[in-house]
Motif scaffolding. Structure first.
Motif, mmCIF file in Angstrom:
data_model
loop_
_atom_site.group_PDB
_atom_site.id
_atom_site.type_symbol
_atom_site.label_atom_id
_atom_site.label_comp_id
_atom_site.label_asym_id
_atom_site.label_seq_id
_atom_site.Cartn_x
_atom_site.Cartn_y
_atom_site.Cartn_z
ATOM 1 N N LYS A 104 16.705 -18.934 18.707
ATOM 2 C CA LYS A 104 15.677 -19.128 19.741
ATOM 3 C C LYS A 104 15.097 -20.526 19.563
ATOM 4 O O LYS A 104 14.486 -20.823 18.526
ATOM 5 N N ALA A 105 15.325 -21.372 20.531
ATOM 6 C CA ALA A 105 14.823 -22.752 20.420
ATOM 7 C C ALA A 105 14.800 -23.404 21.797
ATOM 8 O O ALA A 105 15.611 -23.068 22.666
ATOM 9 N N GLU A 106 13.875 -24.310 21.954
ATOM 10 C CA GLU A 106 13.810 -25.115 23.186
ATOM 11 C C GLU A 106 14.647 -26.365 22.943
ATOM 12 O O GLU A 106 14.567 -26.964 21.863
ATOM 13 N N LEU A 107 15.417 -26.764 23.936
ATOM 14 C CA LEU A 107 16.396 -27.833 23.735
ATOM 15 C C LEU A 107 15.771 -29.136 23.195
ATOM 16 O O LEU A 107 16.299 -29.734 22.259
ATOM 17 N N LEU A 138 15.633 -20.274 25.067
ATOM 18 C CA LEU A 138 14.176 -20.178 24.965
ATOM 19 C C LEU A 138 13.689 -18.742 24.809
ATOM 20 O O LEU A 138 12.637 -18.506 24.236
ATOM 21 N N ILE A 139 14.457 -17.796 25.361
ATOM 22 C CA ILE A 139 13.941 -16.422 25.480
ATOM 23 C C ILE A 139 14.455 -15.537 24.344
ATOM 24 O O ILE A 139 15.674 -15.323 24.201
ATOM 25 N N LEU A 147 0.308 -28.329 20.134
ATOM 26 C CA LEU A 147 0.981 -29.291 19.250
ATOM 27 C C LEU A 147 1.327 -28.623 17.914
ATOM 28 O O LEU A 147 2.430 -28.769 17.375
ATOM 29 N N LYS A 148 0.364 -27.855 17.405
ATOM 30 C CA LYS A 148 0.570 -27.170 16.126
ATOM 31 C C LYS A 148 1.693 -26.128 16.260
ATOM 32 O O LYS A 148 2.576 -26.028 15.406
ATOM 33 N N ARG A 149 1.648 -25.383 17.383
ATOM 34 C CA ARG A 149 2.702 -24.358 17.594
ATOM 35 C C ARG A 149 4.075 -25.017 17.672
ATOM 36 O O ARG A 149 5.053 -24.523 17.130
ATOM 37 N N SER A 150 4.121 -26.172 18.352
ATOM 38 C CA SER A 150 5.395 -26.873 18.493
ATOM 39 C C SER A 150 5.912 -27.319 17.116
ATOM 40 O O SER A 150 7.094 -27.178 16.813
ATOM 41 N N GLU A 151 4.997 -27.837 16.295
ATOM 42 C CA GLU A 151 5.405 -28.253 14.933
ATOM 43 C C GLU A 151 5.929 -27.054 14.149
ATOM 44 O O GLU A 151 6.906 -27.166 13.407
#
Ligand SMILES: C[S@@+](CC[C@H](N)C(=O)[O-])C[C@H]1O[C@@H](n2cnc3c(N)ncnc32)[C@H](O)[C@@H]1O
Length: 205
Positions: free
Chosen positions: A95-98, A71-72, A18-22
């Motif tokens: 670089k980002a996840e949709l 993503l990569i 969760l922290k990494r995602s934030e």
């Protein structure tokens, strides 16, 4: 989730993710605020890979803002090298996840067109939920576009093509544009590996 003395605690791994995602979302937002500080309309490519298609599009459409995400990191680096080599100010790769990208995308940034080229097909039925194209995604994309905004989807996988056509047909936010031309032709890394493909164009209604 576990419970001790009446309090609910989350597993450590979950909290770390969760922290990494934030942190990732904060990075995405910082990038967007730096490069698109005002209102901006963009041609958006999700899963841009090595950036072949968007680079070629941006070169021919210098007045349009173009943004590709993947993503990569290695693929985004290759895409950015193409941008730098051609000195294209209207082109951006990130670089980002949709899902994370759409969560933090500022309201001032809207899409003129969204493009999906050879997204991972996830052929097994139990993996279909991992496909990028989902009803919820189509709704989110439409909410960031004006009426008439266009959606371009191309795949070599017949089942994913049928899935996308069905999702567009079932969505109250989109209609299929049978006669629409393809936005721009440029062979992508994955297109080059495939023997054939299917394309569909949608329009916000
Ligand atoms: C099969 S490749 C196609 C790449 C490129 N469009 C092409 O045609 O060469 C699919 C790409 O989508 C990216 N991808 C998959 N899921 C993603 C997501 N949720 N957010 C962003 N990129 C994603 C992958 O990292 C991969 O580069």
């Amino acid at each position: 989730m576990s419970q001790t003395d009446g309090r609910i605690s989350m597993p450590e791994g979950y909290l770390k993710e969760l922290k990494r995602s934030e942190e990732r979302k904060a990075e995405i937002l910082k990038y967007l605020q730096e490069y698109f500080p005002d209102q901006a309309k963009i041609i958006f490519e999700a899963g841009c890979g090595h950036g072949h298609w968007l680079t070629s599009y941006a070169m021919e459409n210098l007045k349009q803002n173009c943004l590709g995400i993947d993503l990569i990191a290695g693929r985004v680096d290759k895409a950015n090298k193409k941008k730098e080599k051609r000195n294209l100010d209207n082109l951006h790769f990130l670089k980002a996840e949709l899902g994370e990208f759409l969560e933090v995308l500022p309201k001032e940034i809207t899409f003129e067109a969204v493009v999906f080229l050879f997204p991972d097909p996830w052929p097994k039925a139990r993996h279909h939920k991992k496909r990028m194209i989902q009803s919820s995604l189509l709704e989110k994309l439409a909410s960031r576009m004006e009426k008439d905004g266009l959606f371009y989807f191309r795949t070599d996988d017949r089942s994913y093509f049928d899935w996308t056509v069905e999702h567009l047909n079932q969505s109250k936010f989109w209609k299929i544009r049978e006669e629409a031309d393809w936005l721009h032709e440029e062979v992508t890394y994955f297109q080059n590996l495939m023997e054939g493909y299917f394309s569909v164009v949608g329009e916000v209604q």
